[in-house]
Scaffold this motif. Structure first.
Motif, PDB file in Angstrom:
ATOM      1  N   LEU A  26       0.783  -1.168  -0.060  1.00 34.26           N
ATOM      2  CA  LEU A  26      -0.040   0.070  -0.007  1.00 34.26           C
ATOM      3  C   LEU A  26       0.728   1.316   0.156  1.00 34.26           C
ATOM      4  O   LEU A  26       0.463   2.210  -0.569  1.00 34.26           O
ATOM      5  CB  LEU A  26      -0.853  -0.083   1.181  1.00 34.26           C
ATOM      6  CG  LEU A  26      -2.170  -0.794   1.179  1.00 34.26           C
ATOM      7  CD1 LEU A  26      -2.901  -0.634   2.587  1.00 34.26           C
ATOM      8  CD2 LEU A  26      -2.856  -0.307   0.101  1.00 34.26           C
ATOM      9  N   ALA A  35      -2.144   2.980   4.793  1.00 36.35           N
ATOM     10  CA  ALA A  35      -2.965   1.862   5.531  1.00 36.35           C
ATOM     11  C   ALA A  35      -3.538   2.496   6.603  1.00 36.35           C
ATOM     12  O   ALA A  35      -4.829   2.028   7.093  1.00 36.35           O
ATOM     13  CB  ALA A  35      -2.266   0.697   6.147  1.00 36.35           C
ATOM     14  N   ARG A  40     -11.817   2.391   4.807  1.00 33.17           N
ATOM     15  CA  ARG A  40     -11.732   1.090   5.120  1.00 33.17           C
ATOM     16  C   ARG A  40     -12.199  -0.089   3.947  1.00 33.17           C
ATOM     17  O   ARG A  40     -11.549  -1.019   3.890  1.00 33.17           O
ATOM     18  CB  ARG A  40     -12.466   0.612   6.601  1.00 33.17           C
ATOM     19  CG  ARG A  40     -12.471  -0.737   6.910  1.00 33.17           C
ATOM     20  CD  ARG A  40     -12.725  -1.053   8.337  1.00 33.17           C
ATOM     21  NE  ARG A  40     -13.037  -2.328   8.756  1.00 33.17           N
ATOM     22  CZ  ARG A  40     -12.113  -3.225   9.081  1.00 33.17           C
ATOM     23  NH1 ARG A  40     -10.772  -2.659   9.404  1.00 33.17           N
ATOM     24  NH2 ARG A  40     -12.310  -4.521   9.321  1.00 33.17           N
ATOM     25  N   ILE A  43      -9.274  -0.367   1.696  1.00 32.71           N
ATOM     26  CA  ILE A  43      -8.443  -1.230   2.240  1.00 32.71           C
ATOM     27  C   ILE A  43      -8.772  -2.797   1.990  1.00 32.71           C
ATOM     28  O   ILE A  43      -8.011  -3.442   1.793  1.00 32.71           O
ATOM     29  CB  ILE A  43      -7.781  -0.879   3.548  1.00 32.71           C
ATOM     30  CG1 ILE A  43      -7.145   0.487   3.472  1.00 32.71           C
ATOM     31  CG2 ILE A  43      -7.115  -2.064   4.367  1.00 32.71           C
ATOM     32  CD1 ILE A  43      -6.898   1.147   4.844  1.00 32.71           C
ATOM     33  N   TYR A  47      -6.914  -5.532   0.100  1.00 30.00           N
ATOM     34  CA  TYR A  47      -6.376  -6.554   0.704  1.00 30.00           C
ATOM     35  C   TYR A  47      -6.662  -8.033   0.157  1.00 30.00           C
ATOM     36  O   TYR A  47      -5.966  -8.851  -0.097  1.00 30.00           O
ATOM     37  CB  TYR A  47      -6.738  -6.557   2.077  1.00 30.00           C
ATOM     38  CG  TYR A  47      -5.964  -7.719   3.031  1.00 30.00           C
ATOM     39  CD1 TYR A  47      -4.661  -7.546   3.284  1.00 30.00           C
ATOM     40  CD2 TYR A  47      -6.788  -8.600   3.841  1.00 30.00           C
ATOM     41  CE1 TYR A  47      -4.069  -8.566   4.079  1.00 30.00           C
ATOM     42  CE2 TYR A  47      -5.876  -9.533   4.638  1.00 30.00           C
ATOM     43  CZ  TYR A  47      -4.742  -9.574   4.717  1.00 30.00           C
ATOM     44  OH  TYR A  47      -3.895 -10.284   5.515  1.00 30.00           O
TER      45      TYR A  47
END
Length: 56
Positions: A26, A35, A40, A43, A47
């Motif tokens: 990232l 991060a 969220r 992310i 991920y």
């Protein structure tokens, strides 16, 4: 301009957990500290994509 470093899965597993390697990813793709600052949902998406691509 950003620089990218390719690492093999063995190199990543030797030194980092998967999460630490993902945070490094990232930071190299977005910006240092991404991060902690990115949304969220973004992310989570990144991920899952990272796991599918790099952790097979």
């Amino acid at each position: 301009m950003k620089t990218y470093t390719l690492k093999t899965a063995a190199q990543i597993n030797e030194t980092n957990t998967v999460w630490e390697a993902f945070v490094e990813y990232l930071n190299s793709v977005y910006f240092e500290g991404a991060a902690d600052e990115l949304d969220r949902e973004l992310i989570d998406f990144e991920y899952q994509s990272y796991l599918e691509c790099y952790c097979r």
